[in-house]
Design an enzyme around this catalytic site. Structure first.
Site, PDB file in Angstrom:
ATOM      1  N   TYR A  12      12.749  19.183 -23.163  1.00 32.06           N
ATOM      2  CA  TYR A  12      12.586  17.985 -22.332  1.00 32.06           C
ATOM      3  C   TYR A  12      13.752  17.794 -21.375  1.00 32.06           C
ATOM      4  O   TYR A  12      14.899  18.014 -21.752  1.00 32.06           O
ATOM      5  CB  TYR A  12      12.497  16.772 -23.255  1.00 32.06           C
ATOM      6  CG  TYR A  12      12.406  15.457 -22.541  1.00 32.06           C
ATOM      7  CD1 TYR A  12      11.175  14.990 -22.096  1.00 32.06           C
ATOM      8  CD2 TYR A  12      13.538  14.680 -22.305  1.00 32.06           C
ATOM      9  CE1 TYR A  12      11.086  13.776 -21.433  1.00 32.06           C
ATOM     10  CE2 TYR A  12      13.443  13.462 -21.648  1.00 32.06           C
ATOM     11  CZ  TYR A  12      12.222  13.022 -21.213  1.00 32.06           C
ATOM     12  OH  TYR A  12      12.127  11.825 -20.557  1.00 32.06           O
TER      13      TYR A  12
ATOM     14  N   TRP B 211      15.228  16.385 -17.082  1.00 34.78           N
ATOM     15  CA  TRP B 211      15.057  16.032 -15.674  1.00 34.78           C
ATOM     16  C   TRP B 211      15.437  17.142 -14.709  1.00 34.78           C
ATOM     17  O   TRP B 211      15.382  16.934 -13.499  1.00 34.78           O
ATOM     18  CB  TRP B 211      15.833  14.760 -15.368  1.00 34.78           C
ATOM     19  CG  TRP B 211      14.991  13.557 -15.569  1.00 34.78           C
ATOM     20  CD1 TRP B 211      14.612  13.027 -16.769  1.00 34.78           C
ATOM     21  CD2 TRP B 211      14.378  12.749 -14.560  1.00 34.78           C
ATOM     22  NE1 TRP B 211      13.803  11.935 -16.557  1.00 34.78           N
ATOM     23  CE2 TRP B 211      13.655  11.738 -15.217  1.00 34.78           C
ATOM     24  CE3 TRP B 211      14.384  12.771 -13.172  1.00 34.78           C
ATOM     25  CZ2 TRP B 211      12.930  10.760 -14.528  1.00 34.78           C
ATOM     26  CZ3 TRP B 211      13.676  11.798 -12.483  1.00 34.78           C
ATOM     27  CH2 TRP B 211      12.949  10.811 -13.158  1.00 34.78           C
TER      28      TRP B 211
END
Ligand SMILES: Nc1nc2c(c(=O)[nH]1)N[C@H]1C(S)=C(S)[C@@H](COP(=O)(O)OP(=O)(O)OC[C@H]3O[C@@H](n4cnc5c(=O)[nH]c(N)nc54)[C@H](O)[C@@H]3O)O[C@H]1N2
Ligand SMILES: Nc1nc2c(c(=O)[nH]1)N[C@H]1C(S)=C(S)[C@@H](COP(=O)(O)OP(=O)(O)OC[C@H]3O[C@@H](n4cnc5c(=O)[nH]c(N)nc54)[C@H](O)[C@@H]3O)O[C@H]1N2
Ligand SMILES: [Mo]
Length: 813
Positions: free
Chosen positions: A143, A145
């Site tokens: 996970y 950004w």
């Protein structure tokens, strides 16, 4: 912090006049890029980069704006910080005995190896683990950004490789809206948090009262998932100028509340008590007969069960304003006043997500929808609720034109593509924030959204494009669990804490070192931006795409051609662009040919769409709930859910319920404080923590901790002091900011500072908030992250001087 009845009514009265609707900042169809600069993009917007002698010397935002975005100047640091990973590196003991679990992750030194050797080592260990334990044992959920771009998508590229290798364990959900995105489909039939909102022109024209419930757009709108279109803040600027009543409910006087200044009313509840506050308002509505019975009857189901609870028919506890005051710390008088203001005006309840990143987070947005239903304004022009005005410029009207697609996590249909690769998607998934629980409990069964699932036995972890050592709760628990797998690989640009705790570290390019494309504005699709390479890859950094293409070839000869589908970087970009151009043409919007576009070094602004500029969320449902039912079992708003009742979860009952968190104001000892870990102004999570930008917020060279004067006095600490903040999970050093802009009893350390644990004392020298946070699920419904549910103690630091090493590469690097 006090809210007088008079000041409140004064502002409430001045909202009647409709204001002129203007679009945000008008831009020409082809924004000009000054000569000599390279146009690219980041989460924090379209960026113009100036390059001299192969180095980035400055960067700034390419779009016109009235509110500065501090992140946009960080280009030089991003590319050239001393904490870049320069070469492929392997942990010394791992290199000596690959696959051996030795408990030395994070303590060992690193050894430089060639790319060839690194990839061979990975391929060998990966194959061994896959053959021995199966694809479920390989966690590639990864996970994070990463950076903007539709091709260089680290996580997707990792999963694309892992799917060719035969599958992997992935993740479901996210840290952002873990609770809300699971509860809201049960309530309104959609995830809601990632949907276009009633557009700003309708808000500015029609809303009389705008409530900012736990949201801080001044910080959070600096970025967007694709890249920010920068219009959201322009609309908040117009809201400020409009004279409408703005009420901000937040334990902290956030940057946004400061921005509104006199033009907003600040109400500061205790952390984690918003459900009680909302119930106090709801109870007042019923008492005063101000709730919209016709709306409730026509558009909702299960209100009667909820009302019975609200009135305390069974537990003999009416959830009235006096009851709520004791829990949330907001005076009952203010609560009843809020009920009156909400009911008598066109009220838009905007909410952020920090309120649900907490234990029992599911209850927050459920209760907000319930409150909005009782006010009866859902689907009206300017009333109701909205859960994405603070994120990715929700409410900026959607444009007409081309929209980019992106590279996918599976290769093009194997047999049709004429190859014999048996690919597989994720063979298992864990709720993303349960990673440590999974590592600790292989094979153990747990509940998730009404289903029984089993934690896999994870033997290998690969993280590409995420800052998991910063983003996950309870760092010390993570570090212990992190020793269990037989291989940890990190693909990174920088020596993050996760990289320092890996076996094999691969140096990856920043977005300045490669070509890509992105849209801006996740809801608006306002611009299409060329992300042009500005500098050569630094040191031995390579693109994730090329690394995984090479690894695919090591899986089996011919793998690279399957992985790349025979296209190089520019081949992929041309294909994405051509598809967008075709889509644009169908909407009668012209886009130039790709070669012309790419040469031009300019972004394209898509066409305004007059119809989208009047979009009202839930208008169709309001007009005709029979023809336009919601995606819930009843087709209506579910205030009491039979589905959830059927799950029988104590931690997520069948209607919105006030549940006392494990750690909160109500059970804090005299010397304990509630910890708020809001999102930072001058970072995107952990990204840019190493940059010069850090000096904008760092205090005594540490992450700041915000504390109320009363709490500071009690502990004899003052502005600029270094303090130790601790609980039984860990301890951090932070620099004190004394401010009346935070509710007494609460301190704030923004999330995202890189953990930097001192080997002798265990103190995190950089103020990493998650060293202190609790790693528990929101509930077994959503298993979201509960980062804002922690108590801490704080004292002046009197120990030995500890030098910050967060941004220092490890031994051997
Ligand atoms: N206490 C607390 N914790 C929280 C939160 C909170 O509110 N409180 N919020 C949570 C939320 S909502 C989120 S979304 C998470 C965020 O957590 P993350 O999304 O993991 O945070 P980032 O710091 O953005 O991490 C991205 C990483 O990718 C790397 N990277 C960038 N570009 C590339 C690339 O092209 N390739 C590769 N391989 N790597 C790249 C960056 O250097 C960086 O280390 O944190 C969560 N954690
Ligand atoms: N500059 C910048 N922008 C970002 C990010 C970033 O790291 N930096 N992260 C991005 C990401 S991934 C996400 S998910 C979003 C996050 O967006 P949010 O989750 O909305 O952001 P937070 O800062 O966690 O919380 C917003 C506000 O809620 C308040 N709050 C926290 N707890 C409570 C509570 O119990 N009650 C009330 N009433 N208020 C509370 C906080 O003080 C804060 O002011 O932001 C995105 N935007
Ligand atoms: Mo997030």
């Amino acid at each position: 912090m006090t809210l007088t009845r008079r000041s409140f009514l004064k502002t409430a009265g001045s909202t009647a006049g409709a204001m002129m609707v203007t679009s945000a900042v008008p831009l020409p169809a082809w924004a000009e890029t000054p000569a000599g600069t390279v146009l690219t993009a980041a989460r924090w917007g379209a960026i113009e980069v100036v390059v001299k002698d192969g180095k980035i010397v400055s960067s700034k935002g390419a779009l016109a704006k009235t509110i500065e975005n501090s992140l946009q100047s960080s280009g030089p640091d991003q590319a050239h910080t001393p904490c870049r990973i320069k070469y492929p590196m392997v942990r010394k003991s791992y290199l000596a005995a690959p696959g051996k679990v030795d408990g030395k992750r994070g303590k060992d030194e690193f050894v430089r190896v060639s790319w060839d050797d690194a990839l061979k080592l990975i391929n060998g260990q990966h194959s061994r683990i896959r053959t021995t334990y199966g694809p479920e044992s390989i966690f590639a959920g990864s996970y994070g950004w990463r950076s903007s771009g539709v091709l260089h998508k680290a996580q997707t590229l990792l999963q694309r490789y892992m799917s060719m290798a035969g599958g992997y364990c992935g993740h479901t959900g996210d840290y952002s809206t873990g609770a809300a995105q699971v509860i809201l489909p049960h309530v309104v039939g959609s995830v809601e948090v990632y949907e276009q909102q009633t557009v700003w022109p309708m808000i500015l024209k029609n809303s009389q009262v705008v409530v900012l419930w736990g949201m801080n757009p001044l910080n959070t709108l600096k970025i967007a998932w694709s890249s920010t279109d920068e219009q959201g803040l322009e609309y908040f600027n117009q809201l400020k100028a409009s004279g409408k009543t703005v009420i901000a409910i937040d334990p902290m006087r956030s940057e946004t509340i400061d921005f509104f200044g006199e033009k907003a009313q600040w109400i500061a509840p205790n952390i984690g008590t918003d459900v009680a506050l909302m119930m106090g308002i709801a109870h007042t509505l019923v008492e005063a007969n101000l709730h919209d019975k016709a709306f409730i009857e026509k558009y909702t189901t299960g209100y009667a069960e909820f009302e019975s609870y609200l009135l305390g028919n069974e537990d003999k506890t009416p959830k009235n304003a006096a009851w709520a005051e004791k829990i949330c710390g907001v005076p009952a008088k203010q609560i009843t006043l809020l009920a009156e203001i909400f009911a008598k005006n066109k009220t838009m309840l905007m909410a952020g997500w920090g309120i649900q990143r907490q234990q029992y987070g599911e209850q927050r947005h459920w209760m907000l929808v319930t409150l909005a239903a009782m006010l009866g304004q859902i689907g009206s022009e300017g009333g109701g609720f909205g859960f994405s005005y603070h994120y990715s410029n929700g409410g900026n009207p959607t444009r007409s034109g081309g929209v980019l697609t992106a590279i996918s996590a599976t290769v093009a249909g194997s047999s049709s593509a004429g190859n014999d690769w048996a690919t597989s998607d994720a063979v298992a998934n864990i709720p993303v924030a349960r990673i440590v629980e999974a590592l600790e409990n292989p094979g153990v069964k747990y509940q998730h959204n009404g289903k029984e699932q089993t934690f896999p036995d994870i033997k290998m972890i690969w993280w590409a494009g995420g800052g998991n050592f910063t983003h996950h709760q309870d760092t010390n628990r993570l570090i212990a669990a992190w020793q269990k797998p037989e291989l940890v690989v990190i693909s990174e640009c920088y020596w993050t804490a996760a990289a320092k705790h890996a076996d094999i570290v691969l140096p990856i390019t920043t977005s300045f070192e490669r070509n890509d494309l992105t849209m801006t504005g996740d809801y608006s699709n306002q611009h299409l931006v060329p992300m042009k390479q500005a500098i050569e890859p630094q040191f031995e950094a390579r693109n994730d795409f090329d690394v995984f293409a090479d690894l695919a070839e090591l899986l089996k000869p011919g793998g690279k051609a399957v992985y790349t589908e025979g296209k190089d970087e520019m081949g992929w970009l041309r294909e994405f662009y051509d598809a967008a151009q075709k889509g644009a043409r169908a909407q009668r919007v012209n886009m130039p040919q790709f070669s012309v576009f790419w040469q031009a070094n300019k972004l394209i602004e898509m066409k305004r769409n007059p119809k989208n500029e009047t979009y009202v969320r839930y208008a169709d449902f309001r007009n005709d709930p029979v023809m336009n039912p919601l995606g819930t079992p009843s087709g209506k708003i579910e205030i009491h859910s039979k589905t959830i009742e059927g799950f029988g979860y104590k931690d997520c009952p069948a209607h919105p319920t006030w549940l006392e968190p494990d750690e909160w104001a109500g059970n804090a000892q005299a010397d304990q404080l509630q910890l708020l870990t809001a999102h930072p102004a001058h970072r995107l999570h952990s990204q840019l923590n190493y940059a010069e930008l850090r000096t904008k917020c760092a205090v005594a060279n540490r992450e700041p901790v915000y504390i109320h004067p009363d709490d500071a006095t009690k502990r004899a600490v003052k502005n600029g002091d270094t303090v130790r903040v601790w609980n039984d999970r860990g301890q951090v050093l932070a620099g004190v900011v004394v401010t009346d802009g935070i509710k007494p009893g609460i301190v704030c350390i923004h999330e995202g500072a890189w953990p930097d644990l001192d080997p002798t004392t265990g103190i995190c020298k950089n103020g990493g908030a998650n060293v202190l946070t609790k790693d528990i699920p929101t509930s077994r419904l959503a298993n979201g992250c509960s980062a804002n549910t922690s108590l801490v103690k704080l004292e002046k630091y009197a120990g030995p001087e500890l030098t910050l090493t967060a941004f220092t590469p490890p031994l051997g690097a």
